[in-house]
Design a protein around this motif. Structure first.
Motif, PDB file in Angstrom:
ATOM      1  N   ALA A  70       3.443  -8.536 -16.535  1.00  0.00           N
ATOM      2  CA  ALA A  70       3.384  -7.301 -16.649  1.00  0.00           C
ATOM      3  C   ALA A  70       4.078  -6.902 -18.408  1.00  0.00           C
ATOM      4  O   ALA A  70       3.392  -6.001 -18.979  1.00  0.00           O
ATOM      5  CB  ALA A  70       3.409  -6.241 -15.912  1.00  0.00           C
ATOM      6  N   VAL A  71       5.376  -7.496 -18.201  1.00  0.00           N
ATOM      7  CA  VAL A  71       6.008  -6.986 -19.478  1.00  0.00           C
ATOM      8  C   VAL A  71       5.636  -7.575 -20.778  1.00  0.00           C
ATOM      9  O   VAL A  71       5.247  -7.206 -21.624  1.00  0.00           O
ATOM     10  CB  VAL A  71       7.606  -7.307 -19.325  1.00  0.00           C
ATOM     11  CG1 VAL A  71       8.300  -7.301 -20.509  1.00  0.00           C
ATOM     12  CG2 VAL A  71       8.236  -6.633 -18.163  1.00  0.00           C
ATOM     13  N   SER A  80      -3.679  -1.704 -20.487  1.00  0.00           N
ATOM     14  CA  SER A  80      -4.830  -1.848 -19.428  1.00  0.00           C
ATOM     15  C   SER A  80      -4.581  -2.855 -18.580  1.00  0.00           C
ATOM     16  O   SER A  80      -4.624  -2.941 -17.191  1.00  0.00           O
ATOM     17  CB  SER A  80      -6.231  -1.677 -20.084  1.00  0.00           C
ATOM     18  OG  SER A  80      -7.135  -1.446 -18.967  1.00  0.00           O
ATOM     19  N   ASP A  81      -4.577  -4.268 -19.309  1.00  0.00           N
ATOM     20  CA  ASP A  81      -4.341  -5.495 -18.476  1.00  0.00           C
ATOM     21  C   ASP A  81      -3.044  -5.303 -17.623  1.00  0.00           C
ATOM     22  O   ASP A  81      -3.054  -5.882 -16.674  1.00  0.00           O
ATOM     23  CB  ASP A  81      -4.457  -6.506 -19.301  1.00  0.00           C
ATOM     24  CG  ASP A  81      -5.910  -6.735 -20.202  1.00  0.00           C
ATOM     25  OD1 ASP A  81      -6.731  -6.337 -19.479  1.00  0.00           O
ATOM     26  OD2 ASP A  81      -5.840  -7.522 -20.967  1.00  0.00           O
ATOM     27  N   ALA A  82      -1.856  -5.199 -18.279  1.00  0.00           N
ATOM     28  CA  ALA A  82      -0.768  -4.857 -17.586  1.00  0.00           C
ATOM     29  C   ALA A  82      -0.829  -4.156 -16.412  1.00  0.00           C
ATOM     30  O   ALA A  82      -0.413  -4.462 -15.053  1.00  0.00           O
ATOM     31  CB  ALA A  82       0.464  -4.358 -18.502  1.00  0.00           C
ATOM     32  N   SER A  88      -3.661  -4.313  -9.157  1.00  0.00           N
ATOM     33  CA  SER A  88      -4.063  -5.144  -8.120  1.00  0.00           C
ATOM     34  C   SER A  88      -3.300  -6.124  -7.475  1.00  0.00           C
ATOM     35  O   SER A  88      -3.965  -6.667  -6.253  1.00  0.00           O
ATOM     36  CB  SER A  88      -5.168  -6.067  -9.388  1.00  0.00           C
ATOM     37  OG  SER A  88      -4.621  -6.971  -9.906  1.00  0.00           O
ATOM     38  N   SER A  89      -2.283  -6.370  -7.799  1.00  0.00           N
ATOM     39  CA  SER A  89      -1.351  -7.099  -7.127  1.00  0.00           C
ATOM     40  C   SER A  89      -0.551  -6.465  -6.099  1.00  0.00           C
ATOM     41  O   SER A  89       0.018  -7.175  -4.934  1.00  0.00           O
ATOM     42  CB  SER A  89      -0.520  -8.173  -7.985  1.00  0.00           C
ATOM     43  OG  SER A  89      -1.093  -8.795  -9.008  1.00  0.00           O
ATOM     44  N   LEU A 125       5.396   4.029 -16.208  1.00  0.00           N
ATOM     45  CA  LEU A 125       5.117   4.292 -17.668  1.00  0.00           C
ATOM     46  C   LEU A 125       3.720   3.804 -18.284  1.00  0.00           C
ATOM     47  O   LEU A 125       3.252   4.830 -19.046  1.00  0.00           O
ATOM     48  CB  LEU A 125       6.053   3.463 -18.547  1.00  0.00           C
ATOM     49  CG  LEU A 125       6.175   3.559 -20.061  1.00  0.00           C
ATOM     50  CD1 LEU A 125       6.790   4.954 -20.275  1.00  0.00           C
ATOM     51  CD2 LEU A 125       7.089   2.654 -20.651  1.00  0.00           C
ATOM     52  N   LEU A 126       3.023   3.057 -17.906  1.00  0.00           N
ATOM     53  CA  LEU A 126       1.863   2.200 -18.610  1.00  0.00           C
ATOM     54  C   LEU A 126       0.816   3.539 -18.543  1.00  0.00           C
ATOM     55  O   LEU A 126      -0.123   3.448 -19.602  1.00  0.00           O
ATOM     56  CB  LEU A 126       1.386   1.213 -17.834  1.00  0.00           C
ATOM     57  CG  LEU A 126       2.185  -0.207 -18.080  1.00  0.00           C
ATOM     58  CD1 LEU A 126       1.723  -1.396 -17.215  1.00  0.00           C
ATOM     59  CD2 LEU A 126       2.085  -0.662 -19.664  1.00  0.00           C
TER      60      LEU A 126
END
Length: 356
Positions: A70-71, A80-82, A88-89, A125-126
């Motif tokens: 993720a980082v 968005s992918d992060a 999802s995990s 944060l994301l």
């Protein structure tokens, strides 16, 4: 174009635990080394391989690898992918399946959450990078509550106090970006009640005061920092001395006394040649004094001396702006700079900052 002190985030691979046992493998330690070098694409490849070949044996390893992934995605601006990978995990972050005591045979005598703090922080944060600022602020305030609960429970005080300060600083940055300076002021004052002698916090209060035009208040805050520094004269670090020097220089800059500001920044650079804030702001002061040639030299020399430190996007943006002001053939000069950066920069460096 002015740069300021920024807080960077490294992967917190150590889970929130009440014991000091170290179950982090050599491979995970190698991911830490890659993160320090900014090799984010390599980290993604390693995480993908570990997942594909089922190399992860313990529950905590899956979470630590998720944190690194993720980082890395975040550093590469794949926000968005992060966030998708995290959400999802992970189910509810407080789910018992993420606690050591749920696996007594694997983690005997260990208690607490095994979720790396960096995952909690990124999950909060994301959303702000995806146009969901209210969601992000809500999550950050919930994270602040979580951190304070750990402090109240008597968890490792120093670690969790640092995390409290870090989360509050992130929240303050959010409010500052929206020019909500009154909220920023209140939050910094709240932090100071718990740590009245914290020089960085008092300086942060001065920065906030400057942002809403309270020059006299900022001067008083910076004078307080300098006074506290003199009380601890014998045990002062270079970092503290430069903090005071940059504060004094900033007041000079606001008053357009650029000559005095340059003098203060010179002293900071003499103490620490990798002080990017002092280097960048000295160059800006010289530019304001219409000395473009020396301004450019300051930034170019810093890139030659400490390239891994000075490869700062704000600094490069400023250098390219100066090229545009100083040279007719600035495109060719910027191309040369861009080619040099491509050889040395970490994966997350944004090459568009050269504006070629």
């Amino acid at each position: 174009m002015e740069t300021s002190n920024t807080q960077t985030t490294a992967v917190d691979g150590v889970a929130d635990t009440k014991t000091s046992d170290n179950l982090i493998t050599d491979e995970i330690n190698s991911l830490h080394e890659l993160a320090l070098r900014g090799s984010w694409n390599t980290i993604l490849e390693k995480v993908s391989a570990a997942r594909s070949f089922s190399q992860l044996r313990y529950p905590h390893e899956h979470l630590v690898y998720l944190a690194f992934n993720a980082v890395a995605l975040s550093k590469l601006r794949r926000y968005s992918d992060a966030l998708d990978d995290i959400e999802s995990s992970l189910e509810n972050l407080d789910n018992s399946s993420y606690r050591y005591e749920s696996y007594p045979n694997v983690y005997p005598n260990r208690t607490g959450s095994m979720i790396p703090f960096s995952l909690r922080w990124l999950q909060a944060l994301l959303p702000s990078f995806l146009g969901r600022r209210p969601d992000s602020l809500d999550r950050l305030y919930l994270l602040l509550q979580f951190v304070r609960a750990r402090i109240d429970e008597g968890c490792n005080g120093e670690v969790w106090r640092r995390r409290e300060s870090f989360v509050l600083s992130t929240i303050i940055s959010h409010h500052s970006n929206q020019k909500e300076f009154g909220v920023c002021f209140s939050l910094v004052k709240e932090m100071l009640k718990k740590d009245m002698g914290n020089l960085s916090l008092i300086s942060k209060l001065g920065y906030v005061q400057l942002q809403f035009g309270d020059l006299e208040g900022a001067k008083l805050s910076f004078q307080k920092v300098e006074g506290l520094m003199k009380e601890k004269e014998e045990n002062l670090s270079v970092e503290v001395r430069n903090l005071v020097g940059r504060n004094k220089a900033l007041i000079y800059m606001v008053g357009k006394d650029y000559v005095s500001a340059v003098r203060e920044y010179d002293e900071c650079i003499e103490r620490d040649g990798s002080d990017v804030v002092a280097i960048n702001n000295k160059a800006l002061c010289l530019m304001y004094l219409r000395d473009l040639s020396d301004s450019i030299k300051v930034l170019e020399n810093s890139l030659e001396r400490v390239p891994t430190v000075a490869l700062n996007e704000t600094l490069i943006v400023n250098l390219c702006s100066m090229y545009e002001l100083a040279y007719v053939n600035h495109t060719d000069i910027k191309k040369t700079l861009s080619n040099w950066i491509a050889r040395l920069a970490p994966d997350d460096f944004d090459p568009s900052c050269t504006r070629i």
